[in-house]
Design a protein around this motif. Structure first.
Motif, PDB file in Angstrom:
ATOM      1  N   GLY A 174     -11.416   5.802  14.173  1.00 15.01           N
ATOM      2  CA  GLY A 174     -10.051   5.632  15.092  1.00 15.01           C
ATOM      3  C   GLY A 174      -9.433   3.910  14.870  1.00 15.01           C
ATOM      4  N   GLU A 175     -10.224   3.480  13.898  1.00 12.54           N
ATOM      5  CA  GLU A 175      -9.478   1.972  13.498  1.00 12.54           C
ATOM      6  C   GLU A 175      -8.631   2.170  12.302  1.00 12.54           C
ATOM      7  OE1 GLU A 175     -13.027  -0.913  14.676  1.00 12.54           O
ATOM      8  OE2 GLU A 175     -12.806  -0.682  12.767  1.00 12.54           O
ATOM      9  N   SER A 176      -7.804   1.049  12.074  1.00 15.87           N
ATOM     10  CA  SER A 176      -6.827   1.194  10.955  1.00 15.87           C
ATOM     11  C   SER A 176      -7.193   0.023   9.866  1.00 15.87           C
ATOM     12  CB  SER A 176      -5.364   0.686  11.538  1.00 15.87           C
ATOM     13  OG  SER A 176      -5.132   1.593  12.576  1.00 15.87           O
ATOM     14  N   LEU A 177      -6.622   0.334   8.587  1.00 13.64           N
ATOM     15  CA  LEU A 177      -6.695  -0.389   7.476  1.00 13.64           C
ATOM     16  C   LEU A 177      -5.238  -0.474   6.869  1.00 13.64           C
ATOM     17  CD1 LEU A 177     -10.174   0.104   5.663  1.00 13.64           C
ATOM     18  CD2 LEU A 177      -9.542  -2.025   6.681  1.00 13.64           C
ATOM     19  N   LYS A 178      -5.045  -1.603   5.959  1.00  7.98           N
ATOM     20  CA  LYS A 178      -3.880  -1.393   5.180  1.00  7.98           C
ATOM     21  C   LYS A 178      -4.502  -2.036   3.873  1.00  7.98           C
ATOM     22  CE  LYS A 178       0.893  -2.901   4.584  1.00  7.98           C
ATOM     23  NZ  LYS A 178       1.954  -3.784   5.469  1.00  7.98           N
ATOM     24  N   LEU A 179      -3.968  -0.999   2.836  1.00  8.13           N
ATOM     25  CA  LEU A 179      -4.339  -1.233   1.431  1.00  8.13           C
ATOM     26  C   LEU A 179      -3.210  -1.646   0.776  1.00  8.13           C
ATOM     27  CD1 LEU A 179      -6.401   1.999   0.725  1.00  8.13           C
ATOM     28  CD2 LEU A 179      -7.278  -0.186   1.681  1.00  8.13           C
ATOM     29  N   SER A 180      -3.361  -2.778  -0.207  1.00  6.30           N
ATOM     30  CA  SER A 180      -2.341  -3.241  -0.786  1.00  6.30           C
ATOM     31  C   SER A 180      -2.620  -2.902  -2.355  1.00  6.30           C
ATOM     32  CB  SER A 180      -2.285  -4.823  -0.613  1.00  6.30           C
ATOM     33  OG  SER A 180      -1.874  -5.008   0.431  1.00  6.30           O
ATOM     34  N   CYS A 181      -1.613  -2.702  -3.061  1.00  9.34           N
ATOM     35  CA  CYS A 181      -1.710  -2.536  -4.518  1.00  9.34           C
ATOM     36  C   CYS A 181      -0.680  -3.447  -5.240  1.00  9.34           C
ATOM     37  CB  CYS A 181      -1.373  -1.047  -5.102  1.00  9.34           C
ATOM     38  SG  CYS A 181      -1.358  -0.673  -6.653  1.00  9.34           S
ATOM     39  N   THR A 182      -1.071  -4.405  -5.829  1.00  9.71           N
ATOM     40  CA  THR A 182      -0.384  -5.574  -6.509  1.00  9.71           C
ATOM     41  C   THR A 182      -0.075  -4.972  -8.069  1.00  9.71           C
ATOM     42  OG1 THR A 182      -1.294  -7.465  -5.032  1.00  9.71           O
ATOM     43  CG2 THR A 182      -0.217  -7.867  -7.141  1.00  9.71           C
ATOM     44  N   ILE A 183       0.959  -5.278  -8.314  1.00  8.23           N
ATOM     45  CA  ILE A 183       1.396  -4.801  -9.649  1.00  8.23           C
ATOM     46  C   ILE A 183       2.108  -5.706 -10.675  1.00  8.23           C
ATOM     47  CG2 ILE A 183       2.787  -2.852 -10.751  1.00  8.23           C
ATOM     48  CD1 ILE A 183       2.742  -1.364  -7.715  1.00  8.23           C
ATOM     49  N   SER A 184       1.459  -5.709 -11.719  1.00  8.88           N
ATOM     50  CA  SER A 184       2.206  -6.760 -12.773  1.00  8.88           C
ATOM     51  C   SER A 184       3.033  -5.987 -13.622  1.00  8.88           C
ATOM     52  CB  SER A 184       1.308  -7.372 -13.518  1.00  8.88           C
ATOM     53  OG  SER A 184       0.421  -6.587 -14.485  1.00  8.88           O
ATOM     54  N   SER A 216       6.184  -7.083  -5.671  1.00  7.53           N
ATOM     55  CA  SER A 216       5.482  -6.088  -6.579  1.00  7.53           C
ATOM     56  C   SER A 216       4.273  -5.651  -5.942  1.00  7.53           C
ATOM     57  CB  SER A 216       5.231  -7.190  -7.869  1.00  7.53           C
ATOM     58  OG  SER A 216       6.054  -7.793  -8.631  1.00  7.53           O
ATOM     59  N   SER A 217       4.412  -4.827  -4.785  1.00  6.39           N
ATOM     60  CA  SER A 217       3.588  -4.185  -4.209  1.00  6.39           C
ATOM     61  C   SER A 217       3.747  -2.999  -3.656  1.00  6.39           C
ATOM     62  CB  SER A 217       3.022  -5.351  -3.079  1.00  6.39           C
ATOM     63  OG  SER A 217       2.518  -6.414  -3.513  1.00  6.39           O
ATOM     64  N   VAL A 218       2.610  -2.237  -3.445  1.00  9.57           N
ATOM     65  CA  VAL A 218       2.678  -1.170  -2.759  1.00  9.57           C
ATOM     66  C   VAL A 218       1.683  -0.901  -1.744  1.00  9.57           C
ATOM     67  CG1 VAL A 218       2.459   1.469  -3.056  1.00  9.57           C
ATOM     68  CG2 VAL A 218       3.602   0.315  -4.765  1.00  9.57           C
ATOM     69  N   TYR A 219       2.018  -0.291  -0.761  1.00 12.33           N
ATOM     70  CA  TYR A 219       1.041  -0.570   0.600  1.00 12.33           C
ATOM     71  C   TYR A 219       0.616   0.843   0.842  1.00 12.33           C
ATOM     72  CZ  TYR A 219       3.291  -5.091   0.520  1.00 12.33           C
ATOM     73  OH  TYR A 219       3.349  -6.394   0.213  1.00 12.33           O
ATOM     74  N   LEU A 220      -0.606   0.928   1.578  1.00 15.51           N
ATOM     75  CA  LEU A 220      -1.038   2.265   2.299  1.00 15.51           C
ATOM     76  C   LEU A 220      -1.522   1.910   3.687  1.00 15.51           C
ATOM     77  CD1 LEU A 220      -0.943   5.430   2.080  1.00 15.51           C
ATOM     78  CD2 LEU A 220      -3.444   5.038   1.580  1.00 15.51           C
ATOM     79  N   GLN A 221      -0.856   2.014   4.798  1.00 11.01           N
ATOM     80  CA  GLN A 221      -1.171   1.829   6.224  1.00 11.01           C
ATOM     81  C   GLN A 221      -1.834   3.000   6.628  1.00 11.01           C
ATOM     82  OE1 GLN A 221      -0.705  -1.040   8.495  1.00 11.01           O
ATOM     83  NE2 GLN A 221      -2.237   0.111   9.145  1.00 11.01           N
ATOM     84  N   MET A 222      -3.196   2.690   7.040  1.00  7.12           N
ATOM     85  CA  MET A 222      -3.850   3.833   7.430  1.00  7.12           C
ATOM     86  C   MET A 222      -4.229   3.770   8.737  1.00  7.12           C
ATOM     87  SD  MET A 222      -6.428   4.469   4.020  1.00  7.12           S
ATOM     88  CE  MET A 222      -7.297   2.875   4.612  1.00  7.12           C
ATOM     89  N   LEU A 235       1.934  -0.636 -16.567  1.00  6.86           N
ATOM     90  CA  LEU A 235       1.716  -1.805 -15.768  1.00  6.86           C
ATOM     91  C   LEU A 235       0.343  -1.789 -15.354  1.00  6.86           C
ATOM     92  CD1 LEU A 235       4.783  -0.844 -13.385  1.00  6.86           C
ATOM     93  CD2 LEU A 235       4.951  -2.314 -15.225  1.00  6.86           C
ATOM     94  N   HIS A 236      -0.098  -2.907 -14.847  1.00 10.70           N
ATOM     95  CA  HIS A 236      -1.464  -3.386 -14.335  1.00 10.70           C
ATOM     96  C   HIS A 236      -1.370  -3.183 -12.944  1.00 10.70           C
ATOM     97  CE1 HIS A 236      -5.336  -4.853 -14.529  1.00 10.70           C
ATOM     98  NE2 HIS A 236      -5.043  -6.036 -13.995  1.00 10.70           N
ATOM     99  N   LEU A 237      -2.213  -2.664 -12.413  1.00  4.64           N
ATOM    100  CA  LEU A 237      -2.414  -2.573 -10.866  1.00  4.64           C
ATOM    101  C   LEU A 237      -3.904  -3.005 -10.276  1.00  4.64           C
ATOM    102  CD1 LEU A 237      -0.595  -0.078 -12.279  1.00  4.64           C
ATOM    103  CD2 LEU A 237      -1.022   1.079  -9.961  1.00  4.64           C
ATOM    104  N   VAL A 238      -3.738  -3.561  -8.957  1.00  6.46           N
ATOM    105  CA  VAL A 238      -4.980  -3.850  -8.386  1.00  6.46           C
ATOM    106  C   VAL A 238      -4.991  -3.789  -6.981  1.00  6.46           C
ATOM    107  CG1 VAL A 238      -6.499  -6.011  -7.963  1.00  6.46           C
ATOM    108  CG2 VAL A 238      -5.372  -5.899 -10.270  1.00  6.46           C
ATOM    109  N   GLU A 239      -6.008  -2.900  -6.521  1.00  4.96           N
ATOM    110  CA  GLU A 239      -5.914  -2.366  -5.087  1.00  4.96           C
ATOM    111  C   GLU A 239      -6.780  -3.415  -4.539  1.00  4.96           C
ATOM    112  OE1 GLU A 239      -6.401   1.279  -7.555  1.00  4.96           O
ATOM    113  OE2 GLU A 239      -7.162  -0.462  -7.647  1.00  4.96           O
TER     114      GLU A 239
END
Length: 126
Positions: A15-25, A77-83, A2-6
């Motif tokens: 102390g702050e937060s970020l949410k990463l996304s990975c879009t998958i074809s 079609s996504s996977v996430y990482l909440q940090m 599969l093709h993945l794009v973060e």
């Protein structure tokens, strides 16, 4: 494969937060587990989290357990990482990866993963 794009990386303070996304074809997304890894300059790639094909099972490295949460939305079609509670030592390029199997292994051996995104930079600075 599969093709993945973060996406979603950036500059944040401790102390702050970020949410990463990975879009998958690919139409067979739900056949595979996915993981998140990171690599800091001069260091080896580190496995952080894994989620099974159904999303029912997750695992985390000790370094991020309790601060990071992996999730997936197969319909999007996504996977996430909440940090949360980011630290300077979290600074790295973060990658998502498609596992060879529908389940997560007992470790984060990169050889268990067959496709990788190009990565997104996360920088945590004071």
């Amino acid at each position: 494969q599969l093709h993945l794009v973060e996406s979603g990386g950036g500059l944040v303070q401790p102390g702050e937060s970020l949410k990463l996304s990975c879009t998958i074809s690919g139409w067979i997304l739900d056949h595979y587990a996915f993981g998140w890894f990171r690599q800091a300059p001069g260091k080896e790639r580190e496995g952080l989290a894994c989620i099974s094909n159904s999303g029912e099972h997750t695992s985390y490295a000790d370094s991020v357990k309790g601060r990071f949460t992996i999730s997936r939305d197969n319909d999007k079609s996504s996977v996430y990482l909440q940090m949360h509670s980011l630290k300077p030592e979290d600074t790295a390029v973060y990658y998502c990866a498609q596992a060879r199997a529908p389940y997560c292994g007992s470790d984060y051996d990169p050889n268990r993963y067959v496709s990788w995104g190009q990565g997104t930079q996360v920088t945590v600075f004071s």
